[in-house]
Write a protein that holds these residues in place. Sequence first.
Motif, PDB file in Angstrom:
ATOM      1  N   ILE A   1      -9.822   4.704  53.065  1.00 52.96           N
ATOM      2  CA  ILE A   1     -10.940   5.198  53.884  1.00 52.96           C
ATOM      3  C   ILE A   1     -10.803   6.707  54.097  1.00 52.96           C
ATOM      4  O   ILE A   1     -11.771   7.462  53.968  1.00 52.96           O
ATOM      5  CB  ILE A   1     -10.981   4.444  55.235  1.00 52.96           C
ATOM      6  CG1 ILE A   1     -11.333   2.985  54.976  1.00 52.96           C
ATOM      7  CG2 ILE A   1     -11.981   5.086  56.184  1.00 52.96           C
ATOM      8  CD1 ILE A   1     -11.233   2.117  56.198  1.00 52.96           C
ATOM      9  N   LEU A   2      -9.575   7.158  54.390  1.00 50.54           N
ATOM     10  CA  LEU A   2      -9.408   8.589  54.642  1.00 50.54           C
ATOM     11  C   LEU A   2      -9.630   9.403  53.377  1.00 50.54           C
ATOM     12  O   LEU A   2     -10.145  10.516  53.435  1.00 50.54           O
ATOM     13  CB  LEU A   2      -8.033   8.865  55.236  1.00 50.54           C
ATOM     14  CG  LEU A   2      -7.845   8.302  56.646  1.00 50.54           C
ATOM     15  CD1 LEU A   2      -6.506   8.717  57.219  1.00 50.54           C
ATOM     16  CD2 LEU A   2      -8.962   8.773  57.566  1.00 50.54           C
ATOM     17  N   ALA A   3      -9.224   8.843  52.214  1.00 52.61           N
ATOM     18  CA  ALA A   3      -9.438   9.581  50.965  1.00 52.61           C
ATOM     19  C   ALA A   3     -10.926   9.846  50.756  1.00 52.61           C
ATOM     20  O   ALA A   3     -11.312  10.872  50.200  1.00 52.61           O
ATOM     21  CB  ALA A   3      -8.865   8.802  49.793  1.00 52.61           C
ATOM     22  N   LEU A   4     -11.770   8.903  51.218  1.00 51.42           N
ATOM     23  CA  LEU A   4     -13.212   9.068  51.029  1.00 51.42           C
ATOM     24  C   LEU A   4     -13.778  10.162  51.927  1.00 51.42           C
ATOM     25  O   LEU A   4     -14.867  10.676  51.679  1.00 51.42           O
ATOM     26  CB  LEU A   4     -13.928   7.755  51.326  1.00 51.42           C
ATOM     27  CG  LEU A   4     -13.764   6.681  50.254  1.00 51.42           C
ATOM     28  CD1 LEU A   4     -14.296   5.355  50.745  1.00 51.42           C
ATOM     29  CD2 LEU A   4     -14.482   7.094  48.976  1.00 51.42           C
TER      30      LEU A   4
ATOM     31  N   LEU B   1      -6.356  13.302  46.864  1.00 51.68           N
ATOM     32  CA  LEU B   1      -5.331  12.653  46.049  1.00 51.68           C
ATOM     33  C   LEU B   1      -4.173  12.156  46.917  1.00 51.68           C
ATOM     34  O   LEU B   1      -3.596  11.097  46.655  1.00 51.68           O
ATOM     35  CB  LEU B   1      -4.821  13.631  44.998  1.00 51.68           C
ATOM     36  CG  LEU B   1      -5.853  14.011  43.934  1.00 51.68           C
ATOM     37  CD1 LEU B   1      -5.266  15.029  42.976  1.00 51.68           C
ATOM     38  CD2 LEU B   1      -6.301  12.787  43.171  1.00 51.68           C
ATOM     39  N   ALA B   2      -3.837  12.912  47.960  1.00 52.63           N
ATOM     40  CA  ALA B   2      -2.720  12.504  48.815  1.00 52.63           C
ATOM     41  C   ALA B   2      -3.019  11.168  49.477  1.00 52.63           C
ATOM     42  O   ALA B   2      -2.206  10.246  49.450  1.00 52.63           O
ATOM     43  CB  ALA B   2      -2.468  13.563  49.869  1.00 52.63           C
ATOM     44  N   TYR B   3      -4.233  11.042  50.057  1.00 51.45           N
ATOM     45  CA  TYR B   3      -4.556   9.767  50.709  1.00 51.45           C
ATOM     46  C   TYR B   3      -4.688   8.663  49.681  1.00 51.45           C
ATOM     47  O   TYR B   3      -4.368   7.508  49.956  1.00 51.45           O
ATOM     48  CB  TYR B   3      -5.826   9.917  51.547  1.00 51.45           C
ATOM     49  CG  TYR B   3      -5.550  10.592  52.859  1.00 51.45           C
ATOM     50  CD1 TYR B   3      -4.904   9.894  53.876  1.00 51.45           C
ATOM     51  CD2 TYR B   3      -5.869  11.916  53.089  1.00 51.45           C
ATOM     52  CE1 TYR B   3      -4.613  10.500  55.075  1.00 51.45           C
ATOM     53  CE2 TYR B   3      -5.588  12.533  54.284  1.00 51.45           C
ATOM     54  CZ  TYR B   3      -4.956  11.819  55.277  1.00 51.45           C
ATOM     55  OH  TYR B   3      -4.655  12.415  56.460  1.00 51.45           O
ATOM     56  N   SER B   4      -5.133   9.019  48.467  1.00 50.86           N
ATOM     57  CA  SER B   4      -5.224   7.976  47.455  1.00 50.86           C
ATOM     58  C   SER B   4      -3.818   7.477  47.108  1.00 50.86           C
ATOM     59  O   SER B   4      -3.627   6.293  46.858  1.00 50.86           O
ATOM     60  CB  SER B   4      -5.951   8.496  46.224  1.00 50.86           C
ATOM     61  OG  SER B   4      -5.063   8.886  45.221  1.00 50.86           O
TER      62      SER B   4
END
Lengths: 145, 773
Positions: free
Chosen positions: B294-297, B306-309
């Motif tokens: 959710i945060l990556a989005l 990329l970090a949250y992914s």
Amino acid sequence: MTTILTQTIARLLLPPTFMVAVAVMVKGYADTGDGFSAGVIAGLGVLLQYVAFGYRVAERLITIRTAARSLVAGLTLALLVSFVPLLRGDPILTHAPAPNAHVIHLGSLELITAVLFDVGVFLIVFGFAVGAIGMVARAIDRSAP
Amino acid sequence: MTQHLLNPAGLLLVVALLAAPTAALAGLRRPSWAGIVGASMAGLAFGLAAWGWRAGGDRIDVAWAPTWDLRLSFALDGLAVLYALLATGIGALVLIYASRYVPLHLEHQHRPHTDEIRFHAFLLLFMGGMVGLVMAQDLVLIFVFWDLTAIASYYLIGFDRHEAEARASALMAMLVTGISAVCLLIGAMLLYADYGTFALPELFARAESSPSVTTAGALMAIAALAKSAQAPLHFWLPRAMAAPTPVSAYLHSAAMVAAGVFLLSRLYPLLARSDLLLDGLLTIGFLSMAVGGILALTREELKQVLAYSTISQYGYVVVMLGLGGTYGTAGAAFYVVAHALAKSALFLTAGAVTEATGEKRLAALGGLWRRMPLLAAASGAAAAGLAALPLTVGFFKDELFFVAALKRGPVFAALALVGAALSLAYVGRFWIGIFLGRSRAEAQPIPTALVAPVVVLGVLVIAGGIVVEPVTDLAASAGAVTYGSPTPIHPAYHLDARPENLLAVGAWALGAFLLVARPIWVGVALAVARLGERIGPARGYRLLLGGLNRFSDRIHAIEVRDLRSRVATVLVPAAVLVGAGVLVTPTRDQFLVGGVRGADLPLLLVLLLTAIAGVATCVPRDHLSMALVLSSVGYCLAVVYAFSGAPDVALVAVLIETIFALLFLGVLALLPRQVLRYESFRAVGTRRGLRDAFVATITGGFAFVVVWGVLSRPSPQQSVIVEQADLTPAAHGKDIVTVILADFRGLDTMGEITVIAIALVGLAGLLQRGRLR
């Protein structure tokens, strides 16, 4: 303090002080005293020169750089005596010759590596004493008007 | 079992650990050599790892500290091969990339190009740490290499050390992973207490499912999850984006973060002893998938997306390990490979794009495929791999994931589907945002070295999607080590309506919907992100760190206020601790009052004199007299030693007292007169005076009680002294004190004289401003 009398006595006392220091060190294994005491005695001999002559003259006798060298030499010597036994597979600070083995005698001095270690202690303590005295004396000399 | 190092495993370890010093030495001759030499060493290590894999693995087992039951035991088993190949292979590519990227980076920041050496050396140290970690077969070794990677990451994340943000991020990564690493050590200790060994094979064979094994497993899992940036300890990873891009690429794909899931895979046999632990892994894995996805989005910055992914993708791996079984364990290994290839390519793409355009935010980028078609194609392959599209190795990672989830139940399959859809959505948004759409930023041409590694990785992602067998073999042999028995997996394209295919199609559809329908959900996602910032664990970390800092500042402020307070901060805790010790130990018959004989009279007189001198030092007057009175206490004590039959101690005491009295006077001469006068005759307030008297009394009182207690009984040390006295002649000595100093307790003396040497250096620093001349 810097009278002719104190200066003459201080200069005259220096060689005997070193002699006593060396004697205290080498006889350490047989009698009272060890490398530590010897280093302080020799350091006191130098300190007397500073008291009698002041920093500028005394510094010609033995410089702080020499004191630092003495300290480094002593540390190296002590470390060597400590760690060389490791190369032979013995624990740290295994002294040679082994207990109860034959030892060369020079008078009351017995030639064992522990004496070398004590010489290292002597050099370190002497270096520290002279270095500390010299640095304090120099700082006083600088701050004097 | 091989005793020497001349096998693939030994050579790999040696090369990997020597890489950093070799590159640093080469860099000293010419900074640009560091990267080239480092990349060659990494390539060599990769070759050795591949050779070791073909040769069927090998092991080293050398005694390290036998008396402590520590062995240097390493094995190049399937799991180690997989992670070693990743660490060295991606390491080599990242180093090639960095050899062009870092000089440009340093140029932007106007820093000396010699800093490049540091970068390559620490990256290679990281690689060496990873290789050692994955091969270690012993918990102590694992801990050592674990912390080695943490240290290397600290320097790499904080590479831009003039920036406060970089330093704070490095510290955060270090604290989160370093403190959690202590859990690993505690877990290892618990196991050692139960089974008497740190060796993993023995532990796996002997550990039963007991509460202590579960506790140890949970502690070690905490360390692993923190390193893998799993919720709720995930917050350090997005901050770690302060690092230069090649570091991020390496950190996320093959090192640091991968080390966490590696440890879980390595310790799986222990973790699997408890269903509770596996369920915990499942929960944390799904939580991380959701949080990260959710945060990556919601993120705008390329590297933040990329970090949250990464958080979310390692959540997948943790879930698979939590599901366990053949497909879970081997699937996790497969996933790590696929993710590493794709994720490192995407990071390197982000770095290249930022280098070309100077832009870091998605909103400022777009339409770049016209300017950099090759980079667009290569990173498109990588993105497709991460989004699990067919004809990429990533397709199979999701196939295995779905199979593992289906084996557990439909709820898990549904959660897996949502997770996969999220990952397609954020990866798609990342790639489309950069390369498609309207051109928004000017792009400079970029060096080949910044594109070539991405192309290699993109080609590998596609190749793995066409010929999947090598990756399958690698993952199956790694899974076999994790699971403890063979894990045959058969990922392949099946053109039929089996459940995993339906799930994959469903994930694509949902992912595509999320991509298109961004305006509908973006508000909700942003609200979740804000809520996380408000009450999330990062806030807890800040509060904790801030509180500790303030506490330490307060203590420090008390300590440095004046000399009295400084002495009090040493004496009061000492007195309280000693006093507590005295109060809780039984004291009946412990304090004896001896008689006084006629021969003791001189000793008594000297003691009286000492006491008088001691009291006299408390009477305020000028400093010179105080120094002299203080030294007279020392001389009196020397006489006491002489009377008590300790001539050696007495001699040393007299000498030391003399030299220190003179040095004391010398230092007093250095202090300005008005300071001395002020200090001497300043009126001390009644409260301060009372406080000082109180501190002095309780400290002196407890010291007196302790000395009295010690003197009241013949201590057990007495037998040691008798023994040493007996041994003295054998040690060629006649004076026991000297023999103790130079022989029996020689190591203590060694330590003490080292302290003397250091003290002189410190004195030189104080008096000479650092010059020993």
